[in-house]
Design an enzyme around this catalytic site. Structure first.
Site, PDB file in Angstrom:
ATOM      1  N   HIS A  62      -0.381   5.634   3.084  1.00 22.69           N
ATOM      2  CA  HIS A  62      -0.026   4.821   1.922  1.00 22.69           C
ATOM      3  C   HIS A  62       0.984   5.540   1.037  1.00 22.69           C
ATOM      4  O   HIS A  62       0.983   6.772   0.933  1.00 22.69           O
ATOM      5  CB  HIS A  62      -1.272   4.386   1.142  1.00 22.69           C
ATOM      6  CG  HIS A  62      -1.946   5.439   0.308  1.00 22.69           C
ATOM      7  ND1 HIS A  62      -1.543   5.727  -0.994  1.00 22.69           N
ATOM      8  CD2 HIS A  62      -3.003   6.228   0.542  1.00 22.69           C
ATOM      9  CE1 HIS A  62      -2.357   6.655  -1.500  1.00 22.69           C
ATOM     10  NE2 HIS A  62      -3.245   6.983  -0.593  1.00 22.69           N
ATOM     11  N   ASP A 164      -1.415  12.943  -2.974  1.00 26.08           N
ATOM     12  CA  ASP A 164      -2.147  11.765  -2.497  1.00 26.08           C
ATOM     13  C   ASP A 164      -1.244  10.567  -2.793  1.00 26.08           C
ATOM     14  O   ASP A 164      -1.216  10.106  -3.921  1.00 26.08           O
ATOM     15  CB  ASP A 164      -3.482  11.642  -3.222  1.00 26.08           C
ATOM     16  CG  ASP A 164      -4.185  10.312  -2.978  1.00 26.08           C
ATOM     17  OD1 ASP A 164      -3.771   9.575  -2.091  1.00 26.08           O
ATOM     18  OD2 ASP A 164      -5.141  10.018  -3.724  1.00 26.08           O
ATOM     19  N   GLU A 194      -2.952   0.919  -1.557  1.00 36.02           N
ATOM     20  CA  GLU A 194      -4.170   1.546  -1.010  1.00 36.02           C
ATOM     21  C   GLU A 194      -5.137   1.878  -2.130  1.00 36.02           C
ATOM     22  O   GLU A 194      -6.348   1.700  -2.011  1.00 36.02           O
ATOM     23  CB  GLU A 194      -3.800   2.814  -0.227  1.00 36.02           C
ATOM     24  CG  GLU A 194      -4.967   3.441   0.547  1.00 36.02           C
ATOM     25  CD  GLU A 194      -5.820   4.419  -0.245  1.00 36.02           C
ATOM     26  OE1 GLU A 194      -6.907   4.781   0.217  1.00 36.02           O
ATOM     27  OE2 GLU A 194      -5.422   4.815  -1.362  1.00 36.02           O
ATOM     28  N   GLU A 195      -4.575   2.369  -3.231  1.00 34.73           N
ATOM     29  CA  GLU A 195      -5.408   2.884  -4.328  1.00 34.73           C
ATOM     30  C   GLU A 195      -6.218   1.796  -5.034  1.00 34.73           C
ATOM     31  O   GLU A 195      -7.119   2.091  -5.801  1.00 34.73           O
ATOM     32  CB  GLU A 195      -4.540   3.637  -5.349  1.00 34.73           C
ATOM     33  CG  GLU A 195      -3.858   4.879  -4.797  1.00 34.73           C
ATOM     34  CD  GLU A 195      -4.815   6.027  -4.499  1.00 34.73           C
ATOM     35  OE1 GLU A 195      -6.036   5.877  -4.699  1.00 34.73           O
ATOM     36  OE2 GLU A 195      -4.330   7.077  -4.056  1.00 34.73           O
ATOM     37  N   ASP A 217      -4.203  10.568   5.438  1.00 32.51           N
ATOM     38  CA  ASP A 217      -4.450  10.501   3.989  1.00 32.51           C
ATOM     39  C   ASP A 217      -5.012  11.856   3.551  1.00 32.51           C
ATOM     40  O   ASP A 217      -5.216  12.742   4.381  1.00 32.51           O
ATOM     41  CB  ASP A 217      -5.428   9.357   3.668  1.00 32.51           C
ATOM     42  CG  ASP A 217      -5.252   8.807   2.246  1.00 32.51           C
ATOM     43  OD1 ASP A 217      -4.819   9.572   1.346  1.00 32.51           O
ATOM     44  OD2 ASP A 217      -5.549   7.625   2.021  1.00 32.51           O
ATOM     45  N   HIS A 303      -6.296  12.847  -7.536  1.00 35.17           N
ATOM     46  CA  HIS A 303      -6.168  11.946  -8.684  1.00 35.17           C
ATOM     47  C   HIS A 303      -6.066  12.716  -9.999  1.00 35.17           C
ATOM     48  O   HIS A 303      -6.515  12.231 -11.041  1.00 35.17           O
ATOM     49  CB  HIS A 303      -7.305  10.916  -8.733  1.00 35.17           C
ATOM     50  CG  HIS A 303      -7.199   9.896  -7.628  1.00 35.17           C
ATOM     51  ND1 HIS A 303      -7.928   8.729  -7.590  1.00 35.17           N
ATOM     52  CD2 HIS A 303      -6.419   9.870  -6.522  1.00 35.17           C
ATOM     53  CE1 HIS A 303      -7.605   8.039  -6.511  1.00 35.17           C
ATOM     54  NE2 HIS A 303      -6.700   8.725  -5.845  1.00 35.17           N
TER      55      HIS A 303
HETATM   56 ZN   LIG Z   1      -5.908   8.306  -3.816  1.00 35.43          ZN
END
Ligand SMILES: [Zn+2]
Length: 334
Positions: A62, A164, A194-195, A217, A303
């Site tokens: 992603h 990420d 994706e998130e 990922d 994150h």
């Molecule tokens: Zn993420």
């Protein structure tokens, strides 16, 4: 690869607003001069197809990153927001964020009562505006901010925002650069959203209907002080996923990945992620079901504005993928 990751990490690309990161990826793909067929689908997934035969393999990462979406602007010009993707208020407090037009803000908080828990609705973005009108001009309701870009290299360790999942996008680009011809088609997909729930991957898998899918990922590590127990460490090799919240890996794909790593002397770890998931969660449920595996890059502080990965894990992931994709029994053994 470090320069590529630095460029991708610092590019703006929140979920649902991936135009900038997509056009950067298009540039990177075009520069590889690999005769790929590039397509952007209705949701914004970027699909780079390498023709090669009847069978089809989907390799996905992603491209979107978590963000804050402005919901309200008060008379003094302070912005309230709702999270796009998973955010921890303790990590947001004091962080610098940036909007699509380059406007920079910092996250402040209201006064808390004794022992009151810090929640997202106690936080606001301060862009230094003196009034509502001034704030509205650059950051109207609906605009999105991401962590402010920075990127640093210290020894083997790389630090930045949105590793990420730009680290995995970098891995895909490197695989495209290095993989010799194979006798099947590969669709490299840089997915959107994706998130916010593995959304782009769902429509990508539906339209491509691959015989086999792999997802790259990031995953958490258990190697920081008092970390939740997890048998994944930074720098100990790519993690072959066994299970997460939305996915149990196809046993043959997981075994083939392990076999490949052992055969080629590539270090690897096994990953069980108790919280969170990846695009594999929606891909493997598409159509009649798709045998799917995941390679995860061990990442600290996922994150947060400063995620850390180990460059050797990145290189070993590329090696593992390239070896796996050249496996003779890739489709026949499924
Ligand atoms: Zn993420």
């Amino acid at each position: 690869m470090k320069d590529t990751l630095a460029r991708l990490s610092q590019t703006y690309g929140p979920s649902g607003r991936e135009e900038e990161i997509r056009s950067q990826l298009c540039k990177e793909l075009t520069a590889l001069e690999k005769n790929l067929h590039l397509k952007t689908d209705a949701l914004g997934n970027l699909i780079a197809t390498r023709p090669g035969g009847e069978k089809r393999l989907l390799l996905a990462a992603h491209m979107d990153e978590i963000a804050l979406l402005v919901t309200h602007i008060d008379d003094s010009g302070f912005l309230r927001f709702t999270p796009v993707g998973g955010h921890d208020p303790r990590i947001l407090l004091g962080a610098r964020v940036v909007f699509a037009d380059g406007t920079v803000g910092t996250i402040g908080r209201e006064k808390l009562k004794d022992k009151e828990e810090l929640k997202l609705d106690k936080l606001f973005i301060d862009i230094g505006a003196a009034s509502k009108a001034e704030a509205e001009e650059s950051c109207p309701i609906g605009s999105m901010a991401v962590f402010a870009p920075h990127f640093s290299v210290q020894g083997h360790r790389l630090m930045g925002k949105a590793l990420d999942n730009r680290a995995s996008c970098t891995v895909l680009l490197e695989v495209i650069r290095n993989l010799p011809p194979v006798d099947y088609q590969i669709d490299f997909v840089f997915t959107v959203q994706e998130e916010v729930g593995l959304r782009g991957a769902r429509t990508a898998a539906y339209q491509l209907q691959p015989d086999l899918a792999l997802v790259v990922d990031v995953t958490r590590t258990g190697d920081t002080p008092e970390a939740p127990v997890m048998a994944v460490k930074l720098g100990k090799g790519p993690a072959i996923k066994v299970k997460d919240r939305s996915f149990i890996s196809h046993p043959r794909v997981k075994d083939l990945l392990e076999e490949t790593a052992r055969l080629h002397g590539i270090p690897y770890q096994l990953e069980i992620l108790e919280r969170g998931g990846t695009d594999a969660g929606s891909i493997h449920l598409t159509g009649e079901g798709i045998p799917t595996g995941v390679i995860s890059l061990p990442t600290r502080y996922i994150h947060s504005p400063a995620e850390i990965i180990d460059y050797r894990d990145l290189q070993n992931s590329v090696d593992l993928l390239c070896s796996f994709l050249q496996h003779r029994d890739l489709f026949s053994s499924l």
